[in-house]
Design an enzyme around this catalytic site. Sequence first.
Site, PDB file in Angstrom:
ATOM      1  N   ARG A  21      50.111  42.944  54.254  1.00 56.18           N
ATOM      2  CA  ARG A  21      50.553  42.752  53.181  1.00 56.18           C
ATOM      3  C   ARG A  21      48.624  42.730  52.198  1.00 56.18           C
ATOM      4  O   ARG A  21      48.191  42.711  52.260  1.00 56.18           O
ATOM      5  CB  ARG A  21      50.772  41.029  52.474  1.00 56.18           C
ATOM      6  CG  ARG A  21      50.968  40.732  50.899  1.00 56.18           C
ATOM      7  CD  ARG A  21      51.039  39.699  50.634  1.00 56.18           C
ATOM      8  NE  ARG A  21      50.538  39.897  48.838  1.00 56.18           N
ATOM      9  CZ  ARG A  21      49.791  38.611  48.705  1.00 56.18           C
ATOM     10  NH1 ARG A  21      48.823  37.717  49.123  1.00 56.18           N
ATOM     11  NH2 ARG A  21      50.315  39.090  47.357  1.00 56.18           N
ATOM     12  N   HIS A  35      47.979  42.670  41.436  1.00 54.82           N
ATOM     13  CA  HIS A  35      46.913  41.844  42.734  1.00 54.82           C
ATOM     14  C   HIS A  35      46.037  41.952  41.004  1.00 54.82           C
ATOM     15  O   HIS A  35      44.538  42.558  41.815  1.00 54.82           O
ATOM     16  CB  HIS A  35      46.953  42.101  43.831  1.00 54.82           C
ATOM     17  CG  HIS A  35      45.864  40.618  44.368  1.00 54.82           C
ATOM     18  ND1 HIS A  35      46.647  40.148  45.817  1.00 54.82           N
ATOM     19  CD2 HIS A  35      45.223  39.905  44.407  1.00 54.82           C
ATOM     20  CE1 HIS A  35      45.645  39.357  46.434  1.00 54.82           C
ATOM     21  NE2 HIS A  35      45.074  38.914  44.874  1.00 54.82           N
ATOM     22  N   GLU A  86      49.877  35.938  42.654  1.00 50.21           N
ATOM     23  CA  GLU A  86      49.467  33.992  41.539  1.00 50.21           C
ATOM     24  C   GLU A  86      49.148  34.324  40.024  1.00 50.21           C
ATOM     25  O   GLU A  86      47.983  34.784  39.719  1.00 50.21           O
ATOM     26  CB  GLU A  86      48.197  33.860  42.274  1.00 50.21           C
ATOM     27  CG  GLU A  86      47.960  34.567  44.228  1.00 50.21           C
ATOM     28  CD  GLU A  86      46.587  33.229  44.286  1.00 50.21           C
ATOM     29  OE1 GLU A  86      45.394  33.496  43.419  1.00 50.21           O
ATOM     30  OE2 GLU A  86      46.585  33.261  45.868  1.00 50.21           O
ATOM     31  N   ASN A  98      50.926  31.407  48.467  1.00 47.39           N
ATOM     32  CA  ASN A  98      49.617  31.264  49.108  1.00 47.39           C
ATOM     33  C   ASN A  98      49.219  29.747  48.959  1.00 47.39           C
ATOM     34  O   ASN A  98      49.232  29.017  47.730  1.00 47.39           O
ATOM     35  CB  ASN A  98      48.773  32.158  47.803  1.00 47.39           C
ATOM     36  CG  ASN A  98      48.761  33.663  48.429  1.00 47.39           C
ATOM     37  OD1 ASN A  98      50.076  33.960  49.266  1.00 47.39           O
ATOM     38  ND2 ASN A  98      48.475  34.266  47.208  1.00 47.39           N
ATOM     39  N   TYR A 118      46.390  26.876  49.847  1.00 49.21           N
ATOM     40  CA  TYR A 118      44.458  26.797  49.975  1.00 49.21           C
ATOM     41  C   TYR A 118      44.024  25.503  50.794  1.00 49.21           C
ATOM     42  O   TYR A 118      43.807  25.035  51.316  1.00 49.21           O
ATOM     43  CB  TYR A 118      43.896  27.480  48.854  1.00 49.21           C
ATOM     44  CG  TYR A 118      43.798  29.187  49.461  1.00 49.21           C
ATOM     45  CD1 TYR A 118      43.073  29.462  51.101  1.00 49.21           C
ATOM     46  CD2 TYR A 118      44.730  30.180  49.149  1.00 49.21           C
ATOM     47  CE1 TYR A 118      42.883  31.335  50.636  1.00 49.21           C
ATOM     48  CE2 TYR A 118      44.674  31.549  49.065  1.00 49.21           C
ATOM     49  CZ  TYR A 118      44.084  32.058  49.612  1.00 49.21           C
ATOM     50  OH  TYR A 118      44.291  33.452  50.118  1.00 49.21           O
ATOM     51  N   GLU A 155      49.462  34.023  51.464  1.00 51.37           N
ATOM     52  CA  GLU A 155      47.713  34.260  51.460  1.00 51.37           C
ATOM     53  C   GLU A 155      47.658  32.209  52.466  1.00 51.37           C
ATOM     54  O   GLU A 155      48.091  31.602  51.970  1.00 51.37           O
ATOM     55  CB  GLU A 155      47.459  33.731  50.709  1.00 51.37           C
ATOM     56  CG  GLU A 155      46.981  35.805  50.278  1.00 51.37           C
ATOM     57  CD  GLU A 155      46.330  36.220  48.932  1.00 51.37           C
ATOM     58  OE1 GLU A 155      45.096  34.883  48.156  1.00 51.37           O
ATOM     59  OE2 GLU A 155      46.460  36.707  47.960  1.00 51.37           O
TER      60      GLU A 155
HETATM   61  O1  IFM Z   1      40.684  36.889  47.378  1.00 53.95           O
HETATM   62  C1  IFM Z   1      41.688  35.977  47.046  1.00 53.95           C
HETATM   63  C2  IFM Z   1      42.825  36.535  46.599  1.00 53.95           C
HETATM   64  O2  IFM Z   1      42.321  37.981  46.012  1.00 53.95           O
HETATM   65  C3  IFM Z   1      43.606  35.281  45.580  1.00 53.95           C
HETATM   66  N1  IFM Z   1      43.897  34.258  46.390  1.00 53.95           N
HETATM   67  C4  IFM Z   1      42.939  32.867  46.686  1.00 53.95           C
HETATM   68  C5  IFM Z   1      42.401  34.299  47.428  1.00 53.95           C
HETATM   69  C6  IFM Z   1      41.039  33.407  48.146  1.00 53.95           C
HETATM   70  O3  IFM Z   1      40.642  32.572  46.846  1.00 53.95           O
END
Ligand code: IFM
Length: 445
Positions: free
Chosen positions: A74, A118, A163, A291, A293, A350
Site C-alpha cells: 500500500r 495521504h 484518515e 487503520n 493504533y 495500517e
Molecule cells: O505515519 C502515520 C501515517 O501517515 C498515518 N497513520 C498513522 C501513522 C503513524 O502515526
Amino acid sequence: MDFPPGFRFGTATAAYQVEGAVHEDGRADSIWDTFTRVPGAVANGDTGDVACDHYHRWREDLDLMAELGLESYRFSIAWPRVQPDGRGAVNPAGIDFYRRLVEGLAERGIEAVATLYHWDLPQALQDTGGWAARDTTERFAEYAALVADALGDGVAQWITHNEPWVVTFLGHVEGVMAPGVRDWPTALRVAHHLLLSHGRALEVLRERSSAPVGITLNLTPARPASTAEDDAVAARRLDGYFNRWFLDPVLTGAYPADLLERYREHVGPLDAVRDGDLEVIGAPIDFLGVNYYFPVAVRAAPGEGPLEARTAEPSPPLTAMGWPIDPAALHELLLRVRRDYGDIPIAITENGAAFEDPAPAEGVVEDPDRVAFLDGHLGAVARAAADGVDVRRYFAWSLLDNFEWHLGYAKRFGIVRVDYETQQRVPKRSALWYRDLIRISRAKR
Ligand code: IFM
C-alpha cells in the site's frame, strides 16, 4: 494464527513520508512542504525533502519487499507530482514514477494498493481555499481520473483517502498538521469536502477501472474512563467525533444525528452540505480500510470545547508515541464494525508501532516490542476472522522508518530500519518475524 483463504499480508507507506525528491521531475510544493518550513512546526526542523529517498531507491525497496515475501504493498500517490498545481494536464515525469513502481510490483508478484490522498495537497490548491473550498472536491475527481487513466489495471485496489479525521481535526482544529489551521467551522467544512471528494473519486474510478475501491479511516475505540454515567455519555460523543462522523456517511449515507445536533449547537450550521451530497458520499464501496493504533478512555469535561469530553492519561504498556498497546480493542473494533455496518470486506490498511530501537548489530535490529505488537494485533485480526468478520488484508505500518509528520524522523515505525545518513536499510527482527509468519500462512493455504 490462522487467516482466511485469500488473506494477504503487506506493508504500507505514504509518498511524503518516504519519497523525498521534492523538487524533481516537475513536482511542486504540497502543503507539507510549506508546513515543514514553518519554524517550530515539525520536531527538529525535519522535512520530507529527502526522507527515505524512495523516489530513487524504489527498486531496492521493492526487492526488499520481495525478499520478505510481502504479498501486497500500500503506497500513496503524491498529487503534486502528478498534477503539480492540482489542476490541468498530467505531469508525465511524475506519473511515470508510479507507472514504474506499479510495473516493478507486478514483476515481483506483489499486489499494488494505491491511496490517492495521504495528506499532500498541492499548495496551489491550498492557496485557493484547500479542502475548505468545494472546488477542491472537483479537482480531486479530476486528479483521480488522470491517475486511473495512467495506471489502469496495474492497480489492484484503490483507496481514495487516508484518515480524513486526521486531515480534518489535526490539520484544521489542533493545527499540528498541515495546513496548520485552528478553526472548528472550517474543519467541519473540510470533513464534508473530504467525504464528498471520496464519493466523487469513487464515481470516476468506477467509470475507469474495474479494481475495487475503498476509503481508509483511522478508527479509535472510545471507552468510558469510569462507570460514571456522564463518562459513558462523553465516550459516546467521542466515538461520534472519531469514528461515526466518517463511518456513518460513507456506509449509511447520513451523518450521525447526535453529533449533527451537537455540532450545530456548539460550532454552527453545517453550511457545506448540499442536497444530493450524501448520496454521493454513501455510494457503495468495495471494502473499508481500517487503520488501528490504540483505543482511548474518555472523561466528561463540561464546558470544554464542542465535545465536552477529554481523553484520560493512557496506562502502560505504551509505545514510543505514548499510545497504549491494546490488541483486544482491535478485535472488538472489527466485530463492532460488522455489527453496526454489516458484512463489508475489511482491510487493516495500517497497524504498527514506534519504539526506541537499538542500533543494528550483526545486520539486524532487535525489536522485541514490535514483534510482540505485531503478534498480538495479527492474532486479534485472526480471531476476528474466525468470528466471522470479512477481513482480507493486513498492512504493517510501516515498511520503512520514515518521516512521522510533525514528529519528524525521531519516531521509528518501520519493520526495516533506515539510517538517514547513509540511506542504508537494515531489517529489524520484526521484518524477519513477519516474513516467517507469511511463509507459514502461505504453506497452510
Ligand atoms: O505515519 C502515520 C501515517 O501517515 C498515518 N497513520 C498513522 C501513522 C503513524 O502515526
